[in-house]
Design an enzyme around this catalytic site. Structure first.
Site, PDB file in Angstrom:
ATOM      1  N   LYS A 209      -4.263  14.233  37.523  1.00  0.00           N
ATOM      2  CA  LYS A 209      -5.212  13.938  39.172  1.00  0.00           C
ATOM      3  C   LYS A 209      -3.126  13.289  39.662  1.00  0.00           C
ATOM      4  O   LYS A 209      -2.868  12.786  38.862  1.00  0.00           O
ATOM      5  CB  LYS A 209      -5.781  12.636  39.161  1.00  0.00           C
ATOM      6  CG  LYS A 209      -6.008  11.645  40.756  1.00  0.00           C
ATOM      7  CD  LYS A 209      -5.377  10.839  40.901  1.00  0.00           C
ATOM      8  CE  LYS A 209      -4.017   9.158  39.894  1.00  0.00           C
ATOM      9  NZ  LYS A 209      -3.717   8.728  40.411  1.00  0.00           N
TER      10      LYS A 209
ATOM     11  N   ALA B  17      -4.268  17.983  22.407  1.00  0.00           N
ATOM     12  CA  ALA B  17      -5.387  17.651  22.888  1.00  0.00           C
ATOM     13  C   ALA B  17      -5.430  15.923  22.534  1.00  0.00           C
ATOM     14  O   ALA B  17      -4.986  15.037  21.536  1.00  0.00           O
ATOM     15  CB  ALA B  17      -6.032  17.500  21.717  1.00  0.00           C
TER      16      ALA B  17
ATOM     17  N   ASN C 157       4.234  21.576  26.223  1.00  0.00           N
ATOM     18  CA  ASN C 157       2.572  22.061  25.493  1.00  0.00           C
ATOM     19  C   ASN C 157       2.394  20.299  25.581  1.00  0.00           C
ATOM     20  O   ASN C 157       2.528  19.465  24.201  1.00  0.00           O
ATOM     21  CB  ASN C 157       2.992  22.548  23.960  1.00  0.00           C
ATOM     22  CG  ASN C 157       1.144  22.596  23.210  1.00  0.00           C
ATOM     23  OD1 ASN C 157       0.678  23.212  24.335  1.00  0.00           O
ATOM     24  ND2 ASN C 157       0.840  21.535  22.736  1.00  0.00           N
TER      25      ASN C 157
ATOM     26  N   ARG D  57       4.441   4.267  16.028  1.00  0.00           N
ATOM     27  CA  ARG D  57       2.258   4.484  15.586  1.00  0.00           C
ATOM     28  C   ARG D  57       2.864   3.967  13.697  1.00  0.00           C
ATOM     29  O   ARG D  57       4.711   3.963  13.290  1.00  0.00           O
ATOM     30  CB  ARG D  57       1.844   5.643  14.855  1.00  0.00           C
ATOM     31  CG  ARG D  57       2.537   6.768  14.062  1.00  0.00           C
ATOM     32  CD  ARG D  57       1.938   8.327  13.705  1.00  0.00           C
ATOM     33  NE  ARG D  57       1.919   8.677  12.970  1.00  0.00           N
ATOM     34  CZ  ARG D  57       2.309   9.976  12.457  1.00  0.00           C
ATOM     35  NH1 ARG D  57       2.293  10.873  13.633  1.00  0.00           N
ATOM     36  NH2 ARG D  57       2.951  10.911  11.928  1.00  0.00           N
TER      37      ARG D  57
ATOM     38  N   SER E  37      -0.405  15.038  19.233  1.00  0.00           N
ATOM     39  CA  SER E  37      -1.881  14.964  20.023  1.00  0.00           C
ATOM     40  C   SER E  37      -2.479  13.582  20.377  1.00  0.00           C
ATOM     41  O   SER E  37      -1.363  12.742  19.397  1.00  0.00           O
ATOM     42  CB  SER E  37      -3.011  15.841  18.828  1.00  0.00           C
ATOM     43  OG  SER E  37      -2.596  16.969  19.109  1.00  0.00           O
TER      44      SER E  37
ATOM     45  N   ALA F 159       2.183  12.842  16.947  1.00  0.00           N
ATOM     46  CA  ALA F 159       0.650  12.685  16.788  1.00  0.00           C
ATOM     47  C   ALA F 159       0.302  11.020  16.568  1.00  0.00           C
ATOM     48  O   ALA F 159       0.637  10.964  15.871  1.00  0.00           O
ATOM     49  CB  ALA F 159      -0.281  13.633  16.329  1.00  0.00           C
TER      50      ALA F 159
ATOM     51  N   ARG G  35     -35.643  13.185  64.565  1.00  0.00           N
ATOM     52  CA  ARG G  35     -36.679  14.159  63.461  1.00  0.00           C
ATOM     53  C   ARG G  35     -35.832  14.054  61.929  1.00  0.00           C
ATOM     54  O   ARG G  35     -36.558  14.873  61.617  1.00  0.00           O
ATOM     55  CB  ARG G  35     -36.924  15.611  64.668  1.00  0.00           C
ATOM     56  CG  ARG G  35     -37.996  15.188  64.831  1.00  0.00           C
ATOM     57  CD  ARG G  35     -37.882  16.554  66.404  1.00  0.00           C
ATOM     58  NE  ARG G  35     -36.917  15.720  67.718  1.00  0.00           N
ATOM     59  CZ  ARG G  35     -37.041  16.890  67.911  1.00  0.00           C
ATOM     60  NH1 ARG G  35     -37.354  17.688  68.416  1.00  0.00           N
ATOM     61  NH2 ARG G  35     -35.583  16.737  68.933  1.00  0.00           N
TER      62      ARG G  35
ATOM     63  N   TYR H 277      -6.218  13.057  29.640  1.00  0.00           N
ATOM     64  CA  TYR H 277      -5.739  13.270  30.933  1.00  0.00           C
ATOM     65  C   TYR H 277      -4.487  13.028  31.548  1.00  0.00           C
ATOM     66  O   TYR H 277      -4.027  11.966  30.729  1.00  0.00           O
ATOM     67  CB  TYR H 277      -7.042  11.037  31.578  1.00  0.00           C
ATOM     68  CG  TYR H 277      -6.512  10.925  32.738  1.00  0.00           C
ATOM     69  CD1 TYR H 277      -6.383  11.472  33.982  1.00  0.00           C
ATOM     70  CD2 TYR H 277      -5.859   9.271  32.921  1.00  0.00           C
ATOM     71  CE1 TYR H 277      -6.756  11.287  34.772  1.00  0.00           C
ATOM     72  CE2 TYR H 277      -4.717   9.521  34.491  1.00  0.00           C
ATOM     73  CZ  TYR H 277      -5.836   9.306  35.726  1.00  0.00           C
ATOM     74  OH  TYR H 277      -5.404   9.284  36.306  1.00  0.00           O
TER      75      TYR H 277
ATOM     76  N   ALA I  27     -23.590  15.397  72.384  1.00  0.00           N
ATOM     77  CA  ALA I  27     -23.730  15.505  70.800  1.00  0.00           C
ATOM     78  C   ALA I  27     -23.977  13.508  70.735  1.00  0.00           C
ATOM     79  O   ALA I  27     -23.360  12.898  69.393  1.00  0.00           O
ATOM     80  CB  ALA I  27     -21.972  15.449  70.418  1.00  0.00           C
TER      81      ALA I  27
END
Ligand code: UD1
Ligand code: CA
Length: 460
Positions: free
Chosen positions: A353, A382, A379, A442, A407, A425, A20, A368, A14
């Site tokens: 991940k 989105a 749950n 928020r 979400s 959300a 080539r 993510y 090896a």
């Protein structure tokens, strides 16, 4: 030789650059369906045989691969690549302690282990000084031609052959078993006086035969002995290997929607009643359990799918696991040691991940999740994102059992959501949420009445 010394050593050649191939990668590190050619050579060694590889060009890469995949293989440095005969000569201190030595070119990935085994057995039972594999090629350019005359057999390299010898279609396969003593008696006498100014291993065969030693060439199917010298050879060998693997899987009961477009590597295991759709690629040490579906265009690398897992089109799974009944996609990316437990789901445009998704939990759209642990029956809405990286380190997120993550929640790690908690959300969650709580992170909405008509009046 004492009783402790194994009878047969396997030496893989090896060290060559593979000019080539026109590549900076050493030839034997080119992969066929994800496994380097060197790995095929080592996997062909008979059970219990100590193995060594002669390495030279780019040897550090070979060392790194061997130390992770074949740690018992010995490495022998050939500093200057002066031919296959020279490679075997350099390795002499390693092989001369065995009764016989199997020498394998490192560029023969299609060679079957069973064929190698029968060559070894044939040498042992016949006591021949050397046996080798040969095959027939309609256009045998570039190989060593097998010249048989009476009792003697010799191999003449294409570049050194006469026009008549060049027409001989029986060629040397590059796999030999030598009686170690017979090899030792000729290896120092090789000459480099030939067209390539190299020391040829086939010349050792010729010297043994000329000296009256018994030499035999065993003819095998040509496709087992195709040597890889160019990128075109590599592509051809890869297609043949693919066909061989798919045929054996189909025989075992694996269904392919389009056997001309799916690719499965040599280290992947696929159980019966799995359905593999067109364009799927399954490489590395992957496992696909009974009754699973691998959708169109999916790519699995070191992936483990339990039974009845469903992958919709275009899911990529790397170094991760989906347990029984889990599902993913279309367009999901599951990587870095992630685990989807039973019946869990990672849906459209979701990246996981190093994340564990508990039994029956769902991350359905555009999310993510990195370095997260999600409990059961949660749950994740989105657009939810774990902000797991502060620019220096990766930080963990915990989402408890039965959580409802609204979400577009930003989970600024490290952070933990208690069991049965909810986030509103659009929240940015920077502090832990107790069990059962609603977290609202928020600005409150303010409506300014009559805005549109006042704006029109101003602009008039
Ligand atoms: C070789 C044979 C040829 C045979 C063919 C089968 C020789 C001289 N010729 O030709 O008769 O038909 O294989 O495929 O052996 N290597 C080293 N050190 C070196 C040179 C090569 O380790 O100094 C290794 C290479 O990395 C390769 C193997 O030996 O894995 C074979 O070398 P390669 O140059 O491919 O030989 P071929 O020209 O194919
Ligand atoms: Ca070759």
């Amino acid at each position: 030789m004492d009783n402790e010394t194994p009878v047969l050593g396997t030496l893989v050649l090896a060290a060559g650059k593979g000019k080539r191939m026109n590549s900076s990668l050493p030839k034997v590190m080119h992969t066929v369906l994800g496994r380097p050619m060197l790995g095929y050579a080592l996997a062909a060694a008979p059970d219990g045989s100590p193995v060594a590889a002669v390495v030279g060009h780019g040897w550090e890469r070979l060392r790194d691969y061997l130390s992770s995949s074949f740690p018992s293989a010995a490495l022998i440095r050939q500093e200057e690549q002066r031919g296959t005969g020279h490679a075997v000569k350099v390795a002499r201190p390693w092989w001369e302690k065995f009764k016989s030595v199997l020498v394998l070119n490192g560029d023969l990935p299609l060679l079957r282990r069973a064929t190698v085994q029968s060559l070894v057995e044939f040498q042992a039972s016949s006591g021949a000084a050397c046996v080798l594999l040969s095959f027939t090629m309609p256009s045998p350019r570039g190989y060593g031609h097998v010249v048989r005359s009476g009792e003697t057999l010799s191999i003449v390299e294409d570049k050194d052959a006469t026009p008549a010898q060049r027409k001989i279609q029986e060629v040397n396969g590059g796999c030999y078993v030598f009686d170690a003593r017979a090899l030792a008696s000729v290896i120092d006498g090789l000459s480099d006086d030939n067209a390539q100014n190299e020391y040829y291993l086939p010349d050792a065969v010729n010297a043994i035969s000329a000296g009256g030693g018994a030499v035999a060439a065993i003819e095998v199917d040509s496709c087992e002995c195709l040597g890889v010298n160019t990128q075109a050879d590599l592509a051809k060998v890869t297609r043949l290997m693919r066909g061989r693997i798919l045929s054996s899987l189909m025989e075992m009961g694996v269904r392919f929607m389009d056997a001309d477009s799916a690719w499965v590597g040599p280290d992947a295991e696929v159980e019966p009643d799995v359905e593999i759709m067109s364009g799927a690629v399954i490489l590395g040490k992957s496992f696909v359990g009974r009754g699973s579906v691998v959708g169109v265009g999916c790519v699995l690398n070191n992936a483990r799918l339990g039974a009845g897992v469903r992958l919709a089109p275009y899911v990529v799974v790397e170094d991760s696991e989906l347990k029984d009944g889990a599902s993913a996609g279309p367009f999901a990316y599951v990587r870095g040691g992630s685990v989807l437990s039973e019946e869990a789901f990672a849906g459209k445009f979701v990246e996981l991940k190093n994340t564990a998704v508990g039994r029956g939990s769902k991350v359905a759209h555009l999310s993510y999740m990195g370095d997260a642990v999600i409990g059961e029956l949660a749950n994740v809405g989105a657009g939810t994102i774990t902000c797991n990286y502060d620019g220096v380190s990766k930080l963990p997120t915990k989402i408890g059992d039965r959580c409802f993550v609204g979400s577009d929640t930003m989970l600024v790690a490290p952070v933990s959501l208690g069991a049965d908690s909810t986030t509103a959300a659009g929240s940015a969650i920077t502090a832990d949420v107790p069990d059962g709580a609603l977290a609202v992170g928020r600005a409150r909405q303010r409506n300014i009445e009559g805005w549109a008509s006042r704006k029109t009046a101003r602009e008039a």
